[in-house]
Design an enzyme around this catalytic site. Structure first.
Site, PDB file in Angstrom:
ATOM      1  N   ASP A  17       0.856  -1.186   0.000  1.00  0.00           N
ATOM      2  CA  ASP A  17       0.000   0.000   0.000  1.00  0.00           C
ATOM      3  C   ASP A  17       0.892   1.236   0.000  1.00  0.00           C
ATOM      4  OD1 ASP A  17      -2.163   1.661   0.123  1.00  0.00           O
ATOM      5  OD2 ASP A  17      -2.705   1.198   2.200  1.00  0.00           O
ATOM      6  N   ASP A 112      -2.688   2.375  -6.305  1.00  0.00           N
ATOM      7  CA  ASP A 112      -1.659   2.459  -5.269  1.00  0.00           C
ATOM      8  C   ASP A 112      -1.642   1.301  -4.285  1.00  0.00           C
ATOM      9  OD1 ASP A 112      -4.079   3.175  -4.127  1.00  0.00           O
ATOM     10  OD2 ASP A 112      -3.182   4.617  -2.750  1.00  0.00           O
ATOM     11  N   GLU A 113      -2.351   0.228  -4.553  1.00  0.00           N
ATOM     12  CA  GLU A 113      -2.263  -0.925  -3.654  1.00  0.00           C
ATOM     13  C   GLU A 113      -2.564  -2.210  -4.401  1.00  0.00           C
ATOM     14  OE1 GLU A 113      -5.230  -1.712  -0.391  1.00  0.00           O
ATOM     15  OE2 GLU A 113      -6.313  -0.060  -1.335  1.00  0.00           O
TER      16      GLU A 113
END
Length: 368
Positions: A17, A112-113
């Protein structure tokens, strides 16, 4: 029986993350923003919303999905940067390429993760801990961005672990540690347990997973329906979900928040051509082969209440969208701050369709 006591092989799952991803990119590219409270989102003067913010801004109570005007009231010195999705997608691609050095089993949750299954990875002698460290190091070397990671035997625990030592840290839950770790976990940390479920569990006298384990499966099923089985398993650290490399899309929508309230039904209907054009363009470029089988319209009113109207349809029907918008407007008959329309795709009987969060491209209109 905990997961490590079952007969299934122990998996090695990493949840990566990125830390304040959008804001971190903007601070990297504009050094003057360093040590200032920074948010990425829409203008406070145009009813924009906050997409993300850095930790300085969070210390003032600023959060994602918060109206930008309210965020500015909480933090008068807040610097709000308009999002640049081209930059965010570019860096996300670089991050994905780093993941691919270690495994093909990558499940992106957003730009983003992602989850990674590194069970069969031979790098660093198969140590998921060292692999996670290496990934975080490479991301920083290539992009000057920090990432946090969680390492665990399943997705449920890996996601919790990635939040344990944020920012720029990682946390490992070994198979032998699962039982003790989960026992002390607050029920609010369980995946899928929102505010209402948490309150219901608290009314039952259940604050953590140790107390949740004392409730039998039948009682949980009666209280929570099909989710009772999930609660029963997660309270014991059991999560059999695989890392899935591709989710067929279940729905797609577009929405817009307006600078000034739309006062009349006709004001709302006048916005429909632009919404329809955007929706059709995104459906066309989505690559989804499943047919459209439902249409829906969403309205958010001046008092922040919202309503969604949905109806079965074989394909996109402009006239039906207008009807749905009219029905939704008459449910409140208040001025309207946001309009949205969308489609749901027919699920194949042989495919387990899972609803993903809207792609970030679908959110761009909301940043105003």
């Amino acid at each position: 029986m905990s997961q490590q006591e079952s007969n299934e092989p122990v998996r090695k799952i990493i949840h990566v993350d990125m830390d304040c991803y959008y804001a971190a990119i903007e601070m990297r590219d504009e050094p003057s923003l360093k040590n200032q409270p920074v948010a990425v989102g829409g203008s406070p003067d145009k009813r924009g919303v906050i997409a993300t913010c850095n930790y300085e801004a969070r210390s003032y109570g600023v959060r994602s999905a918060m109206p930008s005007a309210y965020a500015r009231r909480l933090c008068p010195g807040l610097v709000i940067v308009h999002p640049n999705f081209d930059k965010y997608r570019h860096d996300s691609k670089v991050i994905r390429e780093i993941f691919a050095q270690y495994t093909d089993l990558i499940e992106p949750l957003s730009l983003d993760e992602a989850y990674l299954d590194v069970t069969d990875c031979t790098e660093y002698k198969g140590s998921a801990t060292f692999i996670a460290q290496a990934i975080r190091y490479q991301i920083f070397e290539k992009l000057q961005l920090t990432a946090s990671a969680g390492v665990a035997p399943n997705k449920f625990l890996a996601k919790i672990a990635s939040d344990w030592n944020k920012p720029n840290g990682q946390f490992v839950i070994t198979p032998d540690e699962v039982d003790d770790f989960v026992k002390q976990l607050p029920v609010a940390k369980i995946h899928g347990v929102g505010k209402k479920t948490t309150e219901k569990l608290h009314r039952m006298g259940i604050e953590n997973c140790k107390e949740l384990r004392e409730i039998d499966l039948l009682t949980l099923s009666k209280a929570f329906g099909s989710f009772g089985q999930r609660l029963y398993e997660l309270a014991r650290g059991i999560d059999h979900r695989s890392v899935i490399t591709h989710y067929p899309r279940k729905s797609l929508s577009v929405e817009n928040t307006y600078d000034q309230d739309l006062v009349t039904l006709q004001d709302c209907l006048d916005e429909m051509p632009d919404l329809l054009q955007t929706l059709k363009r995104r459906v066309a470029r989505s690559g989804v082969s499943a047919p459209v089988n439902k249409l829906f319209a969403k309205l958010k009113f001046s008092d922040f209440t919202a309503t969604t109207v949905e109806r079965t349809s074989f394909g996109i029907n402009d006239d039906l969208f207008y009807e749905l918008m009219e029905e939704g407007f008459h449910r409140r008959q208040k001025t309207v701050r946001l309009l949205g329309i969308g489609v749901r795709f027919q699920a194949s009987e042989s495919t387990n369709f899972v609803q993903l969060p809207l792609e970030y491209s679908d959110l761009e209109d909301d940043f105003g």
